[in-house]
Scaffold this active site. Structure first.
Site, PDB file in Angstrom:
ATOM      1  N   CYS A 401       0.826  -1.224   0.000  1.00 56.12           N
ATOM      2  CA  CYS A 401       0.000   0.000   0.000  1.00 56.12           C
ATOM      3  C   CYS A 401       0.849   1.258   0.000  1.00 56.12           C
ATOM      4  O   CYS A 401       0.421   2.292  -0.500  1.00 56.12           O
ATOM      5  CB  CYS A 401      -0.878   0.106   1.237  1.00 56.12           C
ATOM      6  SG  CYS A 401      -1.637  -1.356   1.807  1.00 56.12           S
TER       7      CYS A 401
HETATM    8  N1  LIG Z   1      -3.719  -0.693  -0.599  1.00 55.90           N
HETATM    9  C1  LIG Z   1      -4.071  -0.681   0.662  1.00 55.90           C
HETATM   10  N2  LIG Z   1      -4.367  -1.819   1.269  1.00 55.90           N
HETATM   11  N3  LIG Z   1      -4.160   0.482   1.311  1.00 55.90           N
HETATM   12  C2  LIG Z   1      -4.459   0.628   2.673  1.00 55.90           C
HETATM   13  C3  LIG Z   1      -5.112   1.940   2.961  1.00 55.90           C
HETATM   14  C4  LIG Z   1      -5.399   2.180   4.408  1.00 55.90           C
HETATM   15  C5  LIG Z   1      -6.158   3.435   4.662  1.00 55.90           C
HETATM   16  N4  LIG Z   1      -6.215   3.751   6.052  1.00 55.90           N
HETATM   17  C6  LIG Z   1      -7.566   3.339   4.115  1.00 55.90           C
HETATM   18  O1  LIG Z   1      -8.424   2.873   4.819  1.00 55.90           O
HETATM   19  O2  LIG Z   1      -7.836   3.725   3.011  1.00 55.90           O
END
Ligand SMILES: NC(=[NH2+])NCCC[C@H](N)C(=O)O
Length: 411
Positions: A401
Site C-alpha cells: 500500500c
Molecule cells: N492498498 C491498501 N491496502 N491500502 C491501505 C489503505 C489504508 C487506509 N487507512 C484506508 O483505509 O484507506
C-alpha cells in the site's frame, strides 16, 4: 525507450517507485476524527518517519529509484505555471467544500502566500481554523459546527500511494476513491501526470480518470502479467468500475485481455484485495485464509472481451485453478498468512502480513512485526526483506500500500 510508467507485473524487478513520506497530516487529527479519516490510532510521527525512511532506504539499497509524491506535485505545479497553480487550487478548494465565497477567497490567498512546496504540504497536512486571522460572518460559516478545528481536513492516508492511482502497462488509472477522506488525494497524481516534465506528453494512457461516480482503488488493482489483471470487488471497488475499466482496457490497445474480479469481504480490515492476496513470485501468492470459504472457495469472475463491446463473464470459485489457467501455470503455491493458524492469521493480516511488496520475482519487502508470516515465506523459498513497522501499521496499510510502482522490468 521505456515510458515513465511501465508496469507489466506485480513482481518484475522494481526500478522506479513513488512514495509519500508521512508528514504532519498523520498526527493533525483527534481521536474522534479517526473513523472518518480511516485511521485506527494516533501515530507517533517522528517514529513513523524513521520507519518510512527505513522502507525507502531498503528500496534504494536494492536499486530502486524513489520519487516522492509531495515533491513531484510541487514540481508539476511549478512546471505548469501560474494558470495551472490557479486551476489546481480552485479544484482542491472546491473539493474541500469551498467552490466560492469569502472562505474560498481567504483560503486561496493564504495558500498562495506560500512557496508551492509549502502550499502542497499545507494542503496535505490540513488547514486549522486558528491558523487564520479570520472570523467568518457569513451564514454558511455561522451554521457550521463551532468546535470543529479545521477549514481543510488533513489527508493522513497519503502515504498509501498505492490507492489513488494504479500503474497498468504503459498507463494508469487515476481513481475516484470511495470515502470523502481520500477523494481529494488523486488530484495530486492527475496534476503530476499532466504537468510534471517527467510524465507530461510522454504518451501515457489514462485508462480511467478520476471524473467518475463509480469507485475503484489501487489496493484492489493487481497486475498479474502483461495480459491479466486481478481486481478486488471490495469495500472500495465496485463491480461497475471494474466493468468500466475493463471496457477501456480492451478497446484501447492496452495489451490487457483478461480481468479476474475477485470478491472479498467488505470490511475495514480487508478493505482492498492487496490486504488479503498478493503476488510474490511467478507461481507464488500470499493469501489470507480468512477470505476462502468452504473448501477454499471464493467468487471470481474472469472478464474478457465479448462481441460488440459486450463483456464475457466466467464465474468460478476455485481461485487456484483460475490463476493457473489465466497465467498458464502447472502448479501454484498459495502461501497462507500466519501459517494458516486462525488467531495468528487474523492478527498478522490486521497488521498487513499479507500486504507484501515484491521488488523482484521471489524477493519481497514485509513488515518485521509479522514474524510468523515472514517465517512461512522464507520456508517457501522467498527472500524476505523486513522493514520497521510499529507506527506505520497504525494506518492499516503495509509495504504494498505504501508504494506506487512506476517502472518495473518486464519478466
Ligand atoms: N492498498 C491498501 N491496502 N491500502 C491501505 C489503505 C489504508 C487506509 N487507512 C484506508 O483505509 O484507506
Amino acid at each position: 525507450m521505456t515510458k515513465p510508467i511501465h508496469v507489466t507485473s506485480e513482481i518484475g524487478k522494481l526500478k522506479v517507485v513513488m512514495l509519500k513520506r508521512p508528514g504532519v497530516e498523520v498526527e493533525n487529527f483527534t481521536p474522534d476524527m479517526m473513523p472518518r479519516l480511516l485511521f485506527d490510532d494516533i501515530p507517533y510521527l517522528p517514529v513513523a518517519q524513521k520507519e518510512h525512511d527505513n522502507f525507502a532506504d531498503t528500496l534504494r539499497d536494492n536499486g530502486v529509484e524513489v520519487l516522492y509524491l509531495e515533491k513531484l506535485a510541487a514540481e508539476a505545479i511549478d512546471a505548469g505555471g501560474d494558470q495551472v497553480k490557479d486551476a489546481f487550487l480552485e479544484q482542491m478548494l472546491a473539493e474541500s467544500g469551498y467552490a466560492a465565497g469569502v472562505l474560498h477567497n481567504v483560503l486561496k490567498e493564504y495558500l498562495l502566500s506560500m512557496s508551492t512546496q509549502d502550499m502542497v504540504i499545507k494542503i496535505m497536512g490540513g488547514v486549522r481554523k486558528n491558523e487564520l486571522d479570520f472570523v467568518p460572518k457569513d451564514l454558511v460559516s455561522a451554521a457550521e459546527e463551532k468546535d470543529y478545528q479545521f477549514f481543510m481536513d488533513p489527508m493522513p492516508n497519503l502515504y498509501f500511494t498505492r490507492d489513488p492511482a494504479a500503474s497498468i502497462g504503459d498507463g494508469l488509472s487515476i481513481n475516484h476513491m470511495t470515502f470523502p477522506a481520500r477523494q481529494r488525494e488523486s488530484l495530486f497524481m492527475e496534476t503530476i501526470i499532466k504537468y510534471h516534465p517527467r510524465f507530461a506528453n510522454q504518451g501515457l494512457s489514462v485508462w480511467r480518470d478520476r471524473n467518475h461516480d463509480t469507485r475503484i482503488e489501487g489496493g484492489d488493482e493487481l497486475v498479474l502479467s502483461d495480459t491479466v489483471l486481478a481486481i478486488g470487488v471490495s469495500q472500495r471497488t465496485s463491480a461497475n468500475a471494474i466493468e468500466d475499466i475493463a471496457r477501456n482496457l480492451f478497446k484501447n490497445d492496452s495489451g490487457y485481455e483478461k480481468i479476474i474480479a475477485i470478491r472479498i469481504p467488505h470490511n475495514h480490515a480487508m478493505m482492498h484485495l492487496d490486504t488479503v492476496f498478493t503476488m510474490i513470485n511467478k507461481d507464488q501468492f500470499t493469501v489470507h485464509p480468512g477470505i476462502l470459504g468452504e473448501g477454499g472457495h471464493i467468487d471470481t469472475w474472469t472478464i474478457t472481451q465479448g462481441k460488440d463491446g459486450e463483456l464475457n463473464l466466467d464465474h468460478k470459485t476455485d481461485l487456484k485453478q483460475v490463476l493457473k489457467d489465466a497465467l498458464h501455470l502447472d502448479d501454484l503455491d498459495l502461501i497462507p498468512t500466519g501459517a494458516g493458524d486462525p488467531i495468528v492469521a487474523a492478527r498478522e493480516q490486521w497488521n498487513d502480513g499479507s500486504n507484501t511488496l515484491a521488488i523482484a520475482p521471489g524477493t519481497v519487502v514485509t513488515y518485521n512485526r509479522n514474524y510468523v508470516s515472514n517465517r512461512v515465506l522464507r520456508e517457501h523459498g522467498l527472500r524476505v526483506l523486513e522493514v520497521l513497522s510499529s507506527e506505520l501499521s497504525r494506518g492499516r496499510g503495509g509495504p504494498r500500500c505504501m508504494s506506487m510502482p512506476l517502472v518495473r522490468e518486464d519478466l
